[in-house]
Design an enzyme around this catalytic site. Structure first.
Site, PDB file in Angstrom:
ATOM      1  CD  GLU A 197      -2.785  -0.683   2.671  1.00  0.00           C
ATOM      2  OE1 GLU A 197      -2.703   0.434   3.225  1.00  0.00           O
ATOM      3  OE2 GLU A 197      -3.459  -1.599   3.111  1.00  0.00           O
ATOM      4  CD  GLU A 250     -12.429   1.593   0.500  1.00  0.00           C
ATOM      5  OE1 GLU A 250     -12.944   0.599   1.056  1.00  0.00           O
ATOM      6  OE2 GLU A 250     -11.195   1.803   0.465  1.00  0.00           O
ATOM      7  CE  LYS A 259     -10.893   2.633   4.962  1.00  0.00           C
ATOM      8  NZ  LYS A 259      -9.495   2.478   4.502  1.00  0.00           N
ATOM      9  CD  GLU A 313      -7.959   5.987   7.137  1.00  0.00           C
ATOM     10  OE1 GLU A 313      -8.286   4.925   6.594  1.00  0.00           O
ATOM     11  OE2 GLU A 313      -6.774   6.314   7.307  1.00  0.00           O
TER      12      GLU A 313
END
Length: 386
Positions: A262, A316, A319, A325
């Protein structure tokens, strides 16, 4: 009929670019959201980008089925909540039989990540379960004749390091060596890589006054020199990678490859998250992609091509944690690029049933234990040693 024709045109259009361009990286495909396109639509998007490697945080059968016969390689994940149970060889073999065997003949599953950022996490019991679970999963693959196709590893946060600069002095935290030392032996014996999740962004977030942002973004800067090797580093990510290599060498291992499972940069953040902007996210990922296309190695390992999975494919909206985030995606859920990567001109438009783009959406409805493992947990904000 119109919808079918549109899909066919998108497929023809996207496939025409295969073999002529590639982003040169893998992509993390998280799913903590209620507005994402279907996996079959995602397969069209990734096909248009000629992305050939995808990392999941689970073994979602809908995704694995949708990507059948696409020639895309998948990393699938086993959540931290299953580590204790997967120490049992029988449970490990059942998991492989249910999550891997039904799909591997048509979908290229090449890796299983057993847990995510276990060392340095909040559960003090998990580290003792990690390697036994990895070994049980690997043995299950051996028993089922799949160990030559699928390797087993786990992903670590850079919180495992107590020293990361200069890179040649890289060293693991003392309390983790008891787990990392035998894990490295496992990697060497099974020919599997050591995965790290590396986010230079956190260095800037934690100390924006003293950290030169150009050094983090691969932009022109004065760089730093390792006084022990006289090697010059013009970006933090490469220094972090070499620090991990140095930590492994200190434990007697120069026979395991480091890969980046990542890395990324948020396009939006809270008031206390400086640098989380669309502009910086675009710069980071464009410059990163350019370097990966050039096949670069790090200063200490110039002949070892860097292997990276970018986080993440989509924003997203469900999250938990700070705003950043929910804003690491390269794309909004409708397939619109969050910023210009230099390749968006031929991306297929994507339709979805949920309302609006994921631009200013909060956490939303509560996240159950059944869905939380479908993407990585919130990134740690503990300062990374520099």
């Amino acid at each position: 009929m119109a919808a079918i024709l549109c899909t066919l045109l998108l497929l023809i259009f996207s496939r025409s670019f295969v073999g002529t361009f590639s982003l040169g990286v893998g992509i993390n495909y998280g799913q903590i959201a209620n507005n994402l396109p279907s996996p079959s639509r995602v397969s069209i998007l990734l096909g248009s980008l000629n992305i050939s490697r995808v990392k999941l945080y689970d073994a979602d059968p809908n995704v694995l089925t949708a990507f059948a016969n696409t020639n895309i390689e998948f990393i699938i994940g086993l959540g931290n909540e299953y580590l204790q149970k997967m120490q049992d060889p029988q449970h490990a073999q059942i998991w492989i039989q249910q999550k891997v065997q039904p799909y591997i003949s048509q979908t290229k599953i090449t890796c299983i990540t057993v847990g995510n950022e276990v060392l340095g996490g909040t559960d003090p019991q998990l580290p003792s379960y990690l390697l036994p679970a990895m070994k049980a999963m690997y043995q299950a693959l051996v028993n089922l004749g799949l160990s030559s196709q699928v390797y087993v590893t786990t992903a670590h946060s850079l919180q495992i390091l107590k020293t990361s600069f200069p890179p040649s002095n890289g060293a693991f935290r003392d309390e983790f060596i008891q787990y990392i030392q035998p894990m490295l032996s496992f990697h060497a014996q099974s020919n599997s890589p050591f995965l790290i999740n590396a986010y230079p962004y956190f260095a800037y977030k934690n100390d924006p006054k003293n950290v030169q942002i150009e050094y983090l973004l691969f932009e022109p800067n004065s760089g730093t020199v390792d006084p022990n090797t006289n090697l010059k580093y013009d970006n933090m990510l490469y220094a972090q990678i070499d620090a991990v290599y140095a930590g492994m060498k200190a434990l007697g291992h120069s026979d395991v490859q480091v890969r980046i499972s990542e890395t990324g940069w948020p396009s939006r953040g809270d008031e206390d998250e400086p640098g989380a902007t669309v502009g910086n996210a675009g710069i980071y990922n464009r410059n990163l992609l350019q370097r990966m296309q050039e096949g670069q190695g790090t200063p200490a390992h110039p002949s070892q091509k860097i292997d990276i999975y970018v986080f993440a494919l989509f924003n997203e909206n469900m999250k938990p944690g700070p705003t950043s985030e929910r804003n690491y995606g390269l794309y909004y859920p409708d397939g619109t690029p969050v910023y210009n990567l230099g390749v968006q001109g031929y991306l297929p438009r994507m339709s979805y049933s949920a309302s609006g783009r994921n631009k200013n959406i909060g956490v939303g409805k509560s996240i159950t234990s059944a869905t939380i493992y479908r993407s990585r947990p919130p990134r740690t904000t503990t300062p990374i040693p520099l």
